[in-house]
Design a protein around this motif. Structure first.
Motif, short mmCIF file in Angstrom:
data_model
loop_
_atom_site.label_atom_id
_atom_site.label_comp_id
_atom_site.label_asym_id
_atom_site.label_seq_id
_atom_site.Cartn_x
_atom_site.Cartn_y
_atom_site.Cartn_z
N LYS A 166 0.86 -1.18 0.00
CA LYS A 166 0.00 0.00 0.00
C LYS A 166 0.89 1.23 0.00
CE LYS A 166 -3.72 -2.29 2.57
NZ LYS A 166 -4.58 -2.25 3.78
N GLN A 214 6.24 14.36 -12.20
CA GLN A 214 6.12 13.27 -11.24
C GLN A 214 7.28 12.30 -11.37
OE1 GLN A 214 4.00 14.37 -8.96
NE2 GLN A 214 2.92 12.44 -8.83
N THR A 258 10.05 11.19 -8.57
CA THR A 258 10.31 9.78 -8.26
C THR A 258 11.80 9.47 -8.34
OG1 THR A 258 8.15 9.15 -9.14
CG2 THR A 258 9.78 7.40 -8.93
N SER A 309 3.98 4.09 -8.05
CA SER A 309 3.28 2.88 -8.52
C SER A 309 4.14 2.05 -9.47
CB SER A 309 1.96 3.26 -9.19
OG SER A 309 2.20 4.14 -10.28
N ASP A 310 5.06 2.71 -10.20
CA ASP A 310 5.91 1.98 -11.14
C ASP A 310 6.97 1.13 -10.42
OD1 ASP A 310 7.10 4.42 -10.30
OD2 ASP A 310 8.60 4.23 -11.90
N LYS A 311 7.09 1.31 -9.11
CA LYS A 311 8.08 0.56 -8.33
C LYS A 311 7.49 -0.69 -7.67
CE LYS A 311 11.34 3.64 -9.01
NZ LYS A 311 12.53 3.32 -9.82
N GLU A 312 6.23 -0.97 -7.90
CA GLU A 312 5.57 -2.06 -7.17
C GLU A 312 6.21 -3.41 -7.44
OE1 GLU A 312 1.15 -4.05 -6.48
OE2 GLU A 312 1.33 -2.06 -7.38
N SER A 370 1.73 5.40 -2.08
CA SER A 370 1.31 6.52 -2.92
C SER A 370 1.42 6.16 -4.40
CB SER A 370 2.18 7.74 -2.62
OG SER A 370 2.01 8.73 -3.60
N SER A 371 0.49 6.65 -5.19
CA SER A 371 0.53 6.39 -6.64
C SER A 371 1.78 7.00 -7.28
CB SER A 371 -0.73 6.97 -7.30
OG SER A 371 -0.82 8.36 -7.08
N THR A 372 2.46 7.89 -6.58
CA THR A 372 3.69 8.51 -7.09
C THR A 372 4.73 7.44 -7.44
OG1 THR A 372 3.31 10.42 -5.67
CG2 THR A 372 5.52 10.18 -6.58
N TRP A 392 13.27 8.52 -4.78
CA TRP A 392 13.20 7.07 -4.62
C TRP A 392 14.44 6.45 -3.96
CZ3 TRP A 392 9.96 3.52 -3.80
CH2 TRP A 392 10.33 2.18 -3.89
#
Length: 292
Positions: A37, A122, A126, A43-46, A39-41, A130
């Motif tokens: 869970k 954004q 990131t 999301s590419d790291k999931e 932030s959508s910021t 990150w």
């Protein structure tokens, strides 16, 4: 050294650009079950995070919560996609006029719609934030492993205690077994005396059945194997890598020997000891469910 699958790790970070908190919780499970869970910021790291969690924490239900708040108010203002906002607003205003509805809060609605903020900006955020957040996640994972190790130490003590008790019960079985054998011999002597007086008595067949009967009641092999399994369990506990699955397999073998001793012994006193052995084995199986 064993580890528990129950773990917890938390890290908070803050600088002039953002504040973030990372929290990791783990519970027992047969496989790695990751739930993220954040932030959508990011999301590419999931996928990257899932692979990291599975690699470091191996097994269990793993929950990662990443809360992120940017302090870049100027950057976010600059990143507003004005053309998209105008398009959303004009479209909604037109629909509102056609339906003759209130249009006072249209801008608030628009600001929650997709692509209101520039994607390029954004991505820059990131890339900049990150690495710091990733280091914090690694620290939270390390704290989770430390927690698991502490819990594992408590589990190890409980498991060792149960194995010691089963070993003590086995020693009592070893002490009682000669008495059991003598009682069996006495019973057989009496039966043999009765058969020998019978005119239909077949000595050869009786000898074969007697050998079969004695082998059926002999528990020497089971005692030896049970002793070996108990020692192997302790050896596995002392290995550098935690291996709950292997301990589970050994526990199954321990249970098999205990059950066989109980069924073959045909003795009340030994049966009572077997019940106590099974009680300790259930404790082992229950604790083992939470071992990594």
């Amino acid at each position: 050294m064993i580890q528990s699958m129950t773990g917890f790790g938390q890290v908070a970070i803050e600088n002039e650009h953002f504040s973030a908190s990372i929290e990791i919780k783990t519970l027992n499970s047969k496989n790695a079950d990751c739930n993220i869970k954040m932030s959508s910021t990011f999301s590419d790291k999931e996928i990257e995070l899932r692979n990291l969690l599975s690699s470091k924490l191996q097994r269990g239900k793993i929950l990662l919560i990443l809360n992120y708040v940017s302090k870049r108010s100027e950057s976010l203002t600059a990143s507003l996609n004005t053309e998209v906002i105008k398009s959303y607003y004009n479209s909604l205003k037109s629909i509102s006029e056609d339906l003759d509805t209130d249009s006072n809060n249209l801008l608030e609605i628009v600001m929650n719609m997709p692509e209101v903020f520039s994607k390029e900006n954004q991505e820059d955020i990131t890339k900049e934030d990150w690495p710091i957040i990733n280091d914090a996640i690694l620290e939270a994972i390390s704290k989770t492993i430390e927690f698991r190790t502490e819990e594992g130490n408590a589990l190890e003590q409980a498991l060792r205690g149960a194995i010691v008790k089963i070993t003590e019960y086995l020693e009592k079985v070893v002490e009682l077994d000669p008495q059991r054998i003598e009682r069996l011999k006495e019973r057989l002597r009496n039966q043999i005396a009765e058969f020998e007086n019978n005119e239909n008595f077949d000595a050869n067949r009786f000898e074969q059945e007697l050998i079969f009967y004695i082998e059926k009641l002999d528990i020497n092999e089971e005692k030896v194997r049970l002793s070996q399994h108990l020692k192997y369990f302790i050896q596995t506990l002392e290995q550098p890598k935690s291996n709950g699955k292997k301990l589970g397999f050994i526990a199954q073998e321990i249970g098999r020997e205990i059950n066989t001793i109980g069924s073959k012994a045909n003795d009340v006193d030994i049966q009572k000891i077997v019940v106590n052995m099974k009680d300790e084995l259930e404790k082992i199986k229950e604790q083992n469910l939470n071992i990594l």
